[in-house]
Design a protein around this motif. Sequence first.
Motif, PDB file in Angstrom:
ATOM      1  N   GLU A  64       0.849  -1.202   0.000  1.00  0.00           N
ATOM      2  CA  GLU A  64       0.000   0.000   0.000  1.00  0.00           C
ATOM      3  C   GLU A  64       0.882   1.248   0.000  1.00  0.00           C
ATOM      4  N   LEU A  65       1.890   1.242   0.822  1.00  0.00           N
ATOM      5  CA  LEU A  65       2.814   2.362   0.941  1.00  0.00           C
ATOM      6  C   LEU A  65       3.651   2.526  -0.328  1.00  0.00           C
ATOM      7  N   ALA A  66       4.126   1.424  -0.901  1.00  0.00           N
ATOM      8  CA  ALA A  66       4.916   1.482  -2.134  1.00  0.00           C
ATOM      9  C   ALA A  66       4.108   2.108  -3.271  1.00  0.00           C
ATOM     10  N   ALA A  67       2.820   1.793  -3.338  1.00  0.00           N
ATOM     11  CA  ALA A  67       1.968   2.363  -4.382  1.00  0.00           C
ATOM     12  C   ALA A  67       1.884   3.879  -4.236  1.00  0.00           C
ATOM     13  N   ALA A  68       1.653   4.348  -3.016  1.00  0.00           N
ATOM     14  CA  ALA A  68       1.545   5.793  -2.787  1.00  0.00           C
ATOM     15  C   ALA A  68       2.865   6.491  -3.115  1.00  0.00           C
ATOM     16  N   LEU A  69       3.975   5.922  -2.665  1.00  0.00           N
ATOM     17  CA  LEU A  69       5.274   6.538  -2.916  1.00  0.00           C
ATOM     18  C   LEU A  69       5.580   6.587  -4.408  1.00  0.00           C
ATOM     19  N   ASP A  70       5.371   5.504  -5.121  1.00  0.00           N
ATOM     20  CA  ASP A  70       5.674   5.498  -6.548  1.00  0.00           C
ATOM     21  C   ASP A  70       4.789   6.498  -7.291  1.00  0.00           C
ATOM     22  N   ALA A  71       3.525   6.590  -6.911  1.00  0.00           N
ATOM     23  CA  ALA A  71       2.625   7.544  -7.556  1.00  0.00           C
ATOM     24  C   ALA A  71       3.114   8.975  -7.347  1.00  0.00           C
ATOM     25  N   VAL A  72       3.418   9.320  -6.099  1.00  0.00           N
ATOM     26  CA  VAL A  72       3.852  10.683  -5.796  1.00  0.00           C
ATOM     27  C   VAL A  72       5.174  11.002  -6.492  1.00  0.00           C
ATOM     28  N   ARG A  73       6.069  10.044  -6.550  1.00  0.00           N
ATOM     29  CA  ARG A  73       7.346  10.257  -7.246  1.00  0.00           C
ATOM     30  C   ARG A  73       7.137  10.441  -8.754  1.00  0.00           C
ATOM     31  N   SER A  74       6.108   9.818  -9.300  1.00  0.00           N
ATOM     32  CA  SER A  74       5.885   9.810 -10.746  1.00  0.00           C
ATOM     33  C   SER A  74       5.048  10.971 -11.253  1.00  0.00           C
ATOM     34  N   ILE A  75       4.402  11.696 -10.353  1.00  0.00           N
ATOM     35  CA  ILE A  75       3.476  12.755 -10.734  1.00  0.00           C
ATOM     36  C   ILE A  75       4.027  14.090 -10.238  1.00  0.00           C
ATOM     37  N   ASP A  76       4.153  15.037 -11.144  1.00  0.00           N
ATOM     38  CA  ASP A  76       4.620  16.371 -10.773  1.00  0.00           C
ATOM     39  C   ASP A  76       3.476  17.199 -10.213  1.00  0.00           C
ATOM     40  N   GLY A  77       3.819  18.181  -9.399  1.00  0.00           N
ATOM     41  CA  GLY A  77       2.839  19.130  -8.889  1.00  0.00           C
ATOM     42  C   GLY A  77       2.014  18.585  -7.747  1.00  0.00           C
ATOM     43  N   ALA A  78       0.878  19.241  -7.527  1.00  0.00           N
ATOM     44  CA  ALA A  78      -0.025  18.867  -6.435  1.00  0.00           C
ATOM     45  C   ALA A  78      -0.688  17.526  -6.736  1.00  0.00           C
ATOM     46  N   VAL A  79      -0.787  16.699  -5.706  1.00  0.00           N
ATOM     47  CA  VAL A  79      -1.345  15.353  -5.860  1.00  0.00           C
ATOM     48  C   VAL A  79      -2.322  15.073  -4.730  1.00  0.00           C
ATOM     49  N   LEU A 118      10.448   3.364   2.933  1.00  0.00           N
ATOM     50  CA  LEU A 118       9.401   3.920   2.081  1.00  0.00           C
ATOM     51  C   LEU A 118       8.776   5.167   2.704  1.00  0.00           C
ATOM     52  N   TRP A 119       8.576   5.126   4.017  1.00  0.00           N
ATOM     53  CA  TRP A 119       7.973   6.275   4.694  1.00  0.00           C
ATOM     54  C   TRP A 119       8.831   7.529   4.572  1.00  0.00           C
ATOM     55  N   GLU A 120      10.122   7.390   4.777  1.00  0.00           N
ATOM     56  CA  GLU A 120      10.987   8.571   4.819  1.00  0.00           C
ATOM     57  C   GLU A 120      10.926   9.390   3.533  1.00  0.00           C
ATOM     58  N   PRO A 121      11.079   8.778   2.350  1.00  0.00           N
ATOM     59  CA  PRO A 121      10.972   9.603   1.138  1.00  0.00           C
ATOM     60  C   PRO A 121       9.554  10.130   0.907  1.00  0.00           C
ATOM     61  N   LEU A 122       8.530   9.392   1.320  1.00  0.00           N
ATOM     62  CA  LEU A 122       7.164   9.883   1.148  1.00  0.00           C
ATOM     63  C   LEU A 122       6.911  11.091   2.050  1.00  0.00           C
ATOM     64  N   VAL A 123       7.365  11.035   3.278  1.00  0.00           N
ATOM     65  CA  VAL A 123       7.225  12.177   4.189  1.00  0.00           C
ATOM     66  C   VAL A 123       8.000  13.379   3.645  1.00  0.00           C
ATOM     67  N   ASP A 124       9.208  13.147   3.134  1.00  0.00           N
ATOM     68  CA  ASP A 124       9.991  14.252   2.559  1.00  0.00           C
ATOM     69  C   ASP A 124       9.236  14.908   1.404  1.00  0.00           C
ATOM     70  N   LEU A 125       8.643  14.114   0.537  1.00  0.00           N
ATOM     71  CA  LEU A 125       7.868  14.664  -0.579  1.00  0.00           C
ATOM     72  C   LEU A 125       6.644  15.416  -0.067  1.00  0.00           C
ATOM     73  N   TYR A 126       5.974  14.848   0.916  1.00  0.00           N
ATOM     74  CA  TYR A 126       4.790  15.480   1.511  1.00  0.00           C
ATOM     75  C   TYR A 126       5.121  16.854   2.089  1.00  0.00           C
ATOM     76  N   ARG A 127       6.278  16.963   2.694  1.00  0.00           N
ATOM     77  CA  ARG A 127       6.694  18.225   3.310  1.00  0.00           C
ATOM     78  C   ARG A 127       7.167  19.245   2.269  1.00  0.00           C
ATOM     79  N   SER A 128       7.455  18.802   1.050  1.00  0.00           N
ATOM     80  CA  SER A 128       8.046  19.697   0.056  1.00  0.00           C
ATOM     81  C   SER A 128       7.058  20.258  -0.965  1.00  0.00           C
ATOM     82  N   ARG A 129       5.865  19.672  -1.065  1.00  0.00           N
ATOM     83  CA  ARG A 129       4.903  20.162  -2.054  1.00  0.00           C
ATOM     84  C   ARG A 129       3.497  19.747  -1.660  1.00  0.00           C
ATOM     85  N   PRO A 130       2.476  20.286  -2.321  1.00  0.00           N
ATOM     86  CA  PRO A 130       1.093  19.976  -1.925  1.00  0.00           C
ATOM     87  C   PRO A 130       0.701  18.528  -2.264  1.00  0.00           C
ATOM     88  N   ILE A 131       0.578  17.734  -1.229  1.00  0.00           N
ATOM     89  CA  ILE A 131       0.121  16.353  -1.356  1.00  0.00           C
ATOM     90  C   ILE A 131      -0.936  16.141  -0.285  1.00  0.00           C
TER      91      ILE A 131
END
Length: 183
Positions: A64-79, A118-131
């Motif tokens: 479940e977490l891998a899916a969210a992380l890959d999606a956020v990494r693959s999509i630019d901008g707000a998600v 998986l959590w660490e890069p997802l949290v970093d992305l969450y803190r850096s842009r609108p997710i």
Amino acid sequence: MARPDQSNRTRSSRRAGGRPPDRTVVYTDGACSGNPGPGGWAWVIPGGRYRSGSETHSTNQRMELAAALDAVRSIDGAVEVVSDSAYVVNCFRQGWWKGWLARGWINTKKQPVANRDLWEPLVDLYRSRPISFRWVKGHGGNKWNDLADRLAVQASLTQQGVEGEGTPPPGHVPVPDRDGWRS
């Protein structure tokens, strides 16, 4: 750069004039054949791209977490990530990640946070842009959640991912029947 907490931004908000904010909505799901066992994950943008992948030995929560992380990494901008995983959604809705950071990636039971890789890069992305994250009931008849689920199950069973644009062809997505899954 850290942004203000947006853990309560789990539902779509509207701008002045009633227009939804500019963001990409993506449905994510994970699956595991056994838990632990062979795992699969997938994400689907309605009317857009989709992707799935797998791990030979995994857990449902990890997928479940891998899916969210890959999606956020693959999509630019707000998600806006739409998931049937309370594990993923509640981390941001309830701010679990803040405690993990404050305690050096230790949970409230004084154990290392599971799936930190998986959590660490997802949290970093969450803190850096609108997710934002929104929960949807799994197997509740939501077309896009059901499609992400079928792609994740397929990836877990075949240990092969798929990627494409638009709706995956029927031969690429198993369809449930009374005896299990069929193509």
